[in-house]
Write a protein that holds these residues in place. Structure first.
Motif, PDB file in Angstrom:
ATOM      1  N   THR A   1      63.616  71.603  40.681  1.00  0.00           N
ATOM      2  CA  THR A   1      64.821  72.521  40.929  1.00  0.00           C
ATOM      3  C   THR A   1      64.716  73.209  42.088  1.00  0.00           C
ATOM      4  O   THR A   1      65.563  73.252  43.103  1.00  0.00           O
TER       5      THR A   1
ATOM      6  N   GLU B   1      78.157  73.293  41.376  1.00  0.00           N
ATOM      7  CA  GLU B   1      78.542  71.879  41.718  1.00  0.00           C
ATOM      8  C   GLU B   1      78.117  70.677  40.868  1.00  0.00           C
ATOM      9  O   GLU B   1      78.678  69.820  40.558  1.00  0.00           O
ATOM     10  N   SER B   2      76.839  70.958  40.108  1.00  0.00           N
ATOM     11  CA  SER B   2      76.267  70.037  39.327  1.00  0.00           C
ATOM     12  C   SER B   2      76.320  70.284  37.862  1.00  0.00           C
ATOM     13  O   SER B   2      75.600  69.920  37.173  1.00  0.00           O
ATOM     14  N   ARG B   3      77.250  71.369  37.632  1.00  0.00           N
ATOM     15  CA  ARG B   3      77.451  71.603  36.175  1.00  0.00           C
ATOM     16  C   ARG B   3      77.393  70.442  35.266  1.00  0.00           C
ATOM     17  O   ARG B   3      76.829  70.710  34.114  1.00  0.00           O
TER      18      ARG B   3
ATOM     19  N   GLU C   1      75.921  67.675  35.140  1.00  0.00           N
ATOM     20  CA  GLU C   1      74.666  66.728  34.861  1.00  0.00           C
ATOM     21  C   GLU C   1      73.565  67.704  34.916  1.00  0.00           C
ATOM     22  O   GLU C   1      72.463  67.322  34.528  1.00  0.00           O
ATOM     23  N   SER C   2      74.090  69.251  35.288  1.00  0.00           N
ATOM     24  CA  SER C   2      72.732  70.088  35.213  1.00  0.00           C
ATOM     25  C   SER C   2      71.883  69.878  36.355  1.00  0.00           C
ATOM     26  O   SER C   2      71.393  68.947  36.771  1.00  0.00           O
ATOM     27  N   LEU C   3      71.596  71.022  37.255  1.00  0.00           N
ATOM     28  CA  LEU C   3      70.670  70.879  38.693  1.00  0.00           C
ATOM     29  C   LEU C   3      69.525  70.518  38.164  1.00  0.00           C
ATOM     30  O   LEU C   3      68.720  69.685  38.994  1.00  0.00           O
TER      31      LEU C   3
ATOM     32  N   THR D   1      68.234  68.053  36.196  1.00  0.00           N
ATOM     33  CA  THR D   1      68.349  66.717  35.876  1.00  0.00           C
ATOM     34  C   THR D   1      69.102  65.953  37.030  1.00  0.00           C
ATOM     35  O   THR D   1      69.150  64.733  36.727  1.00  0.00           O
ATOM     36  N   SER D   2      69.587  66.421  37.898  1.00  0.00           N
ATOM     37  CA  SER D   2      70.375  65.646  38.764  1.00  0.00           C
ATOM     38  C   SER D   2      69.728  64.599  39.422  1.00  0.00           C
ATOM     39  O   SER D   2      68.517  64.635  39.958  1.00  0.00           O
ATOM     40  N   GLU D   3      70.358  63.400  39.515  1.00  0.00           N
ATOM     41  CA  GLU D   3      69.626  62.307  40.197  1.00  0.00           C
ATOM     42  C   GLU D   3      70.027  61.915  41.456  1.00  0.00           C
ATOM     43  O   GLU D   3      69.988  60.965  42.117  1.00  0.00           O
ATOM     44  N   ARG D   4      70.740  63.109  42.077  1.00  0.00           N
ATOM     45  CA  ARG D   4      71.222  62.785  43.520  1.00  0.00           C
ATOM     46  C   ARG D   4      70.152  62.716  44.517  1.00  0.00           C
ATOM     47  O   ARG D   4      70.545  62.461  45.625  1.00  0.00           O
ATOM     48  N   TYR D   5      69.209  63.048  44.105  1.00  0.00           N
ATOM     49  CA  TYR D   5      68.154  63.375  45.328  1.00  0.00           C
ATOM     50  C   TYR D   5      66.923  62.436  44.983  1.00  0.00           C
ATOM     51  O   TYR D   5      66.498  62.230  43.908  1.00  0.00           O
TER      52      TYR D   5
END
Length: 224
Positions: free
Chosen positions: A41, A72-74, A76-78, A80-84
């Motif tokens: 995170t 913004e990521s609520r 999926e939770s920041l 565990t975000s898979e955007r990165y």
């Protein structure tokens, strides 16, 4: 005793490249634990700050960025975000910036709240970081502190990333250790009741054996 409000929390702390991720993932498989890398995170925040050209030492702007990313990521939770992509979060500029981001008290408070919320939704979990067993879950079911000599950790990181020179990686490891251990808020230190394991000369099997034995002694059962 389990952490109040949580069935099982296994806390694994230690400096970079001490073997936390590899052993945590193995423990997660063996004991049917959900796994979380808390430091990711801070890397996301550092990465976004660099992308947006926000000075990482600007406490107000970085805290605002943290709040924005959490909002913004609520869904999926920041955490565990898979955007990165992992390689972007492990890039050299992020490696340098993340120490500065991680020492901001307001940011740590927000990330700590996210971690506790995440853990509260799990039955059994293993969380790796630098202050999991000291600040975030001081009453965790079992605590580990993994470490290794800087030279060993630098060599591991070189093999993992296959990019930077050994000298540059070693310097970065030493710099990150100093930053993490000297920060005012939640410094990197072994909890008094943590099981310390120096992984310098141990194989993964040997480290996992010691950790698994400790987990079983605390009442965790192997996943069969």
């Amino acid at each position: 005793m389990p952490e109040q409000g949580f069935a099982t929390v296994v806390a694994v702390d230690g400096p970079a490249a001490a073997g936390k991720t590899t052993t945590c993932l193995a423990l997660a498989r063996s004991f049917d634990l959900r796994y979380l890398e808390s430091g990711r995170t801070y890397r996301i925040i550092a990465f976004e700050a660099l992308q947006r050209e926000i000075p990482v030492d600007n406490t107000g702007k970085i805290t605002g960025l943290c709040d924005e990313l959490i909002t913004e990521s609520r869904s999926e939770s920041l955490l565990t975000s898979e955007r990165y992509a992992p390689e972007k979060l492990r890039a050299a500029p992020v490696n340098v910036a993340v120490s500065t981001v991680a020492k901001i008290a307001e940011v740590r408070q927000r990330v700590t709240s996210l971690i506790r919320l995440w853990a509260g939704a799990q039955t059994r979990c293993v969380i790796e970081g630098r202050d999991i067993g000291t600040a975030i879950f001081p009453a965790a079911t079992v605590k580990f502190y993994l470490t290794a000599r800087p030279e060993i950790r630098a060599m591991r990181r070189v093999r993992q990333e296959r990019a930077a020179s050994y000298e540059n990686v070693l310097n970065d490891v030493i710099r990150r250790d100093a930053a993490d251990m000297s920060r005012t808020v939640s410094p990197l230190v072994a909890a008094e009741d943590a099981i310390r394991i120096d992984t310098s000369e141990l194989s993964l099997v040997e480290v996992l054996s010691r950790m698994s034995s400790a987990c079983r002694n605390r009442g965790l059962e192997i996943n069969r």
